[in-house]
Design a protein around this motif. Structure first.
Motif, PDB file in Angstrom:
ATOM      1  N   ILE A 145      19.114  38.431  39.761  1.00 55.41           N
ATOM      2  CA  ILE A 145      20.484  38.719  39.364  1.00 55.41           C
ATOM      3  C   ILE A 145      20.828  37.780  38.221  1.00 55.41           C
ATOM      4  CG2 ILE A 145      22.899  38.703  40.129  1.00 55.41           C
ATOM      5  CD1 ILE A 145      21.647  38.965  43.032  1.00 55.41           C
ATOM      6  N   LEU A 146      21.147  38.324  37.061  1.00 52.90           N
ATOM      7  CA  LEU A 146      21.472  37.484  35.913  1.00 52.90           C
ATOM      8  C   LEU A 146      22.865  36.893  36.092  1.00 52.90           C
ATOM      9  CD1 LEU A 146      20.036  39.414  32.834  1.00 52.90           C
ATOM     10  CD2 LEU A 146      18.945  37.713  34.286  1.00 52.90           C
ATOM     11  N   GLN A 147      22.949  35.585  35.898  1.00 53.76           N
ATOM     12  CA  GLN A 147      24.203  34.851  36.085  1.00 53.76           C
ATOM     13  C   GLN A 147      24.696  34.295  34.754  1.00 53.76           C
ATOM     14  OE1 GLN A 147      23.439  32.899  40.471  1.00 53.76           O
ATOM     15  NE2 GLN A 147      22.643  31.768  38.737  1.00 53.76           N
ATOM     16  N   GLY A 148      26.007  34.170  34.631  1.00 53.06           N
ATOM     17  CA  GLY A 148      26.592  33.475  33.482  1.00 53.06           C
ATOM     18  C   GLY A 148      26.934  34.347  32.297  1.00 53.06           C
ATOM     19  N   LEU A 149      26.680  35.669  32.380  1.00 56.31           N
ATOM     20  CA  LEU A 149      27.008  36.566  31.275  1.00 56.31           C
ATOM     21  C   LEU A 149      28.460  37.044  31.378  1.00 56.31           C
ATOM     22  CD1 LEU A 149      23.766  38.742  31.284  1.00 56.31           C
ATOM     23  CD2 LEU A 149      24.425  37.097  29.506  1.00 56.31           C
ATOM     24  N   ASN A 150      29.021  37.438  30.252  1.00 57.95           N
ATOM     25  CA  ASN A 150      30.390  37.950  30.232  1.00 57.95           C
ATOM     26  C   ASN A 150      30.519  39.293  30.948  1.00 57.95           C
ATOM     27  OD1 ASN A 150      32.170  36.082  28.801  1.00 57.95           O
ATOM     28  ND2 ASN A 150      30.803  36.380  27.071  1.00 57.95           N
ATOM     29  N   ALA A 173      24.042  25.704  38.944  1.00 51.03           N
ATOM     30  CA  ALA A 173      24.608  25.430  40.271  1.00 51.03           C
ATOM     31  C   ALA A 173      25.969  26.101  40.431  1.00 51.03           C
ATOM     32  CB  ALA A 173      24.733  23.921  40.475  1.00 51.03           C
ATOM     33  N   VAL A 174      26.828  25.946  39.433  1.00 44.92           N
ATOM     34  CA  VAL A 174      28.180  26.503  39.519  1.00 44.92           C
ATOM     35  C   VAL A 174      28.137  28.034  39.530  1.00 44.92           C
ATOM     36  CG1 VAL A 174      30.409  26.670  38.354  1.00 44.92           C
ATOM     37  CG2 VAL A 174      29.216  24.475  38.456  1.00 44.92           C
ATOM     38  N   GLU A 175      27.305  28.627  38.670  1.00 44.02           N
ATOM     39  CA  GLU A 175      27.207  30.093  38.636  1.00 44.02           C
ATOM     40  C   GLU A 175      26.566  30.639  39.915  1.00 44.02           C
ATOM     41  OE1 GLU A 175      28.514  32.240  36.363  1.00 44.02           O
ATOM     42  OE2 GLU A 175      29.471  30.413  35.646  1.00 44.02           O
ATOM     43  N   SER A 176      25.637  29.885  40.487  1.00 42.82           N
ATOM     44  CA  SER A 176      24.989  30.317  41.733  1.00 42.82           C
ATOM     45  C   SER A 176      25.985  30.353  42.887  1.00 42.82           C
ATOM     46  CB  SER A 176      23.820  29.394  42.075  1.00 42.82           C
ATOM     47  OG  SER A 176      22.816  29.462  41.080  1.00 42.82           O
ATOM     48  N   ALA A 177      26.952  29.447  42.859  1.00 44.26           N
ATOM     49  CA  ALA A 177      27.990  29.464  43.893  1.00 44.26           C
ATOM     50  C   ALA A 177      28.814  30.747  43.797  1.00 44.26           C
ATOM     51  CB  ALA A 177      28.895  28.242  43.735  1.00 44.26           C
ATOM     52  N   LYS A 178      29.087  31.202  42.583  1.00 43.62           N
ATOM     53  CA  LYS A 178      29.831  32.454  42.392  1.00 43.62           C
ATOM     54  C   LYS A 178      29.019  33.641  42.901  1.00 43.62           C
ATOM     55  CE  LYS A 178      32.134  30.615  38.270  1.00 43.62           C
ATOM     56  NZ  LYS A 178      32.254  30.706  36.794  1.00 43.62           N
ATOM     57  N   THR A 179      27.718  33.622  42.647  1.00 44.37           N
ATOM     58  CA  THR A 179      26.847  34.679  43.154  1.00 44.37           C
ATOM     59  C   THR A 179      26.838  34.671  44.677  1.00 44.37           C
ATOM     60  OG1 THR A 179      25.435  34.570  41.183  1.00 44.37           O
ATOM     61  CG2 THR A 179      24.475  35.563  43.151  1.00 44.37           C
ATOM     62  N   ALA A 180      26.782  33.492  45.264  1.00 41.65           N
ATOM     63  CA  ALA A 180      26.761  33.375  46.723  1.00 41.65           C
ATOM     64  C   ALA A 180      27.985  34.046  47.343  1.00 41.65           C
ATOM     65  CB  ALA A 180      26.703  31.900  47.129  1.00 41.65           C
ATOM     66  N   GLY A 205      31.835  28.055  28.379  1.00 35.12           N
ATOM     67  CA  GLY A 205      31.426  26.916  29.189  1.00 35.12           C
ATOM     68  C   GLY A 205      30.062  27.046  29.818  1.00 35.12           C
ATOM     69  N   VAL A 206      29.424  28.223  29.685  1.00 30.92           N
ATOM     70  CA  VAL A 206      28.073  28.437  30.223  1.00 30.92           C
ATOM     71  C   VAL A 206      27.108  28.497  29.052  1.00 30.92           C
ATOM     72  CG1 VAL A 206      26.565  29.956  31.555  1.00 30.92           C
ATOM     73  CG2 VAL A 206      28.961  29.691  32.218  1.00 30.92           C
ATOM     74  N   SER A 207      26.179  27.559  29.010  1.00 33.21           N
ATOM     75  CA  SER A 207      25.281  27.475  27.856  1.00 33.21           C
ATOM     76  C   SER A 207      24.100  28.430  27.957  1.00 33.21           C
ATOM     77  CB  SER A 207      24.753  26.040  27.691  1.00 33.21           C
ATOM     78  OG  SER A 207      24.061  25.616  28.856  1.00 33.21           O
ATOM     79  N   ARG A 208      23.663  28.729  29.186  1.00 32.26           N
ATOM     80  CA  ARG A 208      22.479  29.576  29.368  1.00 32.26           C
ATOM     81  C   ARG A 208      22.690  30.531  30.539  1.00 32.26           C
ATOM     82  NH1 ARG A 208      17.995  26.718  27.110  1.00 32.26           N
ATOM     83  NH2 ARG A 208      16.713  28.547  27.556  1.00 32.26           N
ATOM     84  N   THR A 209      22.138  31.729  30.403  1.00 29.51           N
ATOM     85  CA  THR A 209      22.092  32.613  31.565  1.00 29.51           C
ATOM     86  C   THR A 209      20.959  32.165  32.484  1.00 29.51           C
ATOM     87  OG1 THR A 209      22.049  34.922  32.287  1.00 29.51           O
ATOM     88  CG2 THR A 209      20.524  34.313  30.538  1.00 29.51           C
ATOM     89  N   SER A 210      21.000  32.588  33.724  1.00 25.98           N
ATOM     90  CA  SER A 210      19.969  32.204  34.685  1.00 25.98           C
ATOM     91  C   SER A 210      19.745  33.357  35.656  1.00 25.98           C
ATOM     92  CB  SER A 210      20.380  30.937  35.458  1.00 25.98           C
ATOM     93  OG  SER A 210      21.630  31.113  36.095  1.00 25.98           O
ATOM     94  N   GLY A 211      18.650  33.275  36.407  1.00 29.38           N
ATOM     95  CA  GLY A 211      18.289  34.365  37.311  1.00 29.38           C
ATOM     96  C   GLY A 211      18.227  33.905  38.758  1.00 29.38           C
TER      97      GLY A 211
END
Length: 322
Positions: free
Chosen positions: A290-295, A181-188, A144-150
């Motif tokens: 911090i790389l987000q969205g990776l397995n 946005a969704v992955e950043s919430a998990k990082t938060a 469900g995550v198309s791209r990683t982000s930093g």
């Protein structure tokens, strides 16, 4: 320090293994020695044992007891080669894999993918591409995550914010921004931040008409569909996102406007400029990217990082593995 102690408490006693592929880099060795001494996590170094020990001795770093893995002499190398060939689905032959996996970043990424370690921290002497490319090829993004982000954690006294994407994607479409946005919430949440997400633009709720503002508006709708439990506002200007009086004037009734703590920038250009202004003029410490969205958690250091940065980001990466 309070933040760091909280992160340490999350991982203490869990024997989380973090691989540091740049085993002959003094900054890496200094951080590894400190992590090992404190027993917060289990650092694993990559390189020729004699070369790693030589650099450690020259700099008086005590790395006794730290595991050092040499790709050229790794006893499970053949298994790793087969796993890599299978993961690449015909894009690499066995002969290709035998050469590729001698590269420390590919080797470290495969250790992570195979579960030999829980995460990887690299980039002190490698470019972002050299660190991220193996991660995308091997570990890949979550379903469900198309791209990683930093993302960067911005710290000043007791204030904590998340800024993203400030490191990876030059430009994203609406779906990509929603995913950030969704992955950043998990990082938060890793950092004890109850996320209130602002999808930033030069427009607030239609105050300006442009395709760029419309894209952020669409990204906001998609993010709310992806995670309806999260408070998300957009499109919104930075002042409306962070100043309560401005937020209530420009976006009356919004639960985010004026109180946002997670900021999703509309492009890498905006995000990179934004976090550096906060860092250099605002006096914020920027932890990341911090790389987000990776397995699996993989962190890309800045080549200008300090041993302290390596130390902190290793702890953060360990927390991501939980």
């Amino acid at each position: 320090m309070e933040l760091l102690e909280g992160l340490k408490a999350q991982i203490e006693g869990k024997n989380i293994r973090i691989v540091l592929p740049e085993g002959t880099e003094p900054r890496i060795l200094e951080a590894a020695a400190r992590l090992n001494k404190e027993g917060i996590l289990v650092p694993v170094l990559v390189g020729k044992v004699s070369e790693v020990e030589k650099v450690a001795n020259e700099n008086n770093f005590d790395i006794s007891g730290i595991e050092i893995l040499d790709p050229a002499n790794y006893e499970e190398f053949d298994m790793m080669v087969d796993s890599f060939v299978d993961r690449r689905s015909g894009k690499a032959t066995k002969e290709d894999a035998q050469k590729i996996l001698l590269d420390e970043n590919y080797f470290g990424t495969m250790l992570t993918y195979m579960g030999k370690v829980d995460g990887m921290v690299s980039g002190a002497v490698h470019s972002t591409g050299d660190t991220v490319r193996p991660a995308l090829q091997i570990v890949k993004t979550k379903p469900g995550v198309s791209r990683t982000s930093g993302a960067f954690v911005m710290l000043k006294d007791d204030t904590r914010y998340i800024f993203s994407d400030c490191a990876i994607n030059i430009e994203l479409d609406a779906e990509g921004l929603a995913g950030v946005a969704v992955e950043s919430a998990k990082t938060a949440k890793i950092f004890g931040i109850d996320p209130k997400i602002a999808m930033l633009s030069f427009s607030t709720k239609g105050s300006a008409k442009h395709d760029l503002a419309t894209k952020v508006e669409e990204a906001t709708k998609l993010a709310k569909e992806m995670a309806p439990e999260l408070p998300i506002e957009g499109e919104i200007q930075f002042d409306a996102a962070i100043v309560p009086s401005v937020g209530q004037q420009k976006a009356p009734g919004s639960e985010v406007a004026g109180y946002a703590n997670v900021f999703v920038f509309p492009s890498l250009e905006a995000g990179n400029i934004g976090y550096k202004i906060a860092q250099r003029l605002g006096g914020f410490e920027a932890l990341g990217p911090i790389l987000q969205g990776l397995n699996k958690p993989i962190t890309d250091l800045s080549r200008g990082c300090s041993a302290e940065d390596v130390y902190k980001l290793s702890i953060i990466t360990a927390c991501q593995s939980l």
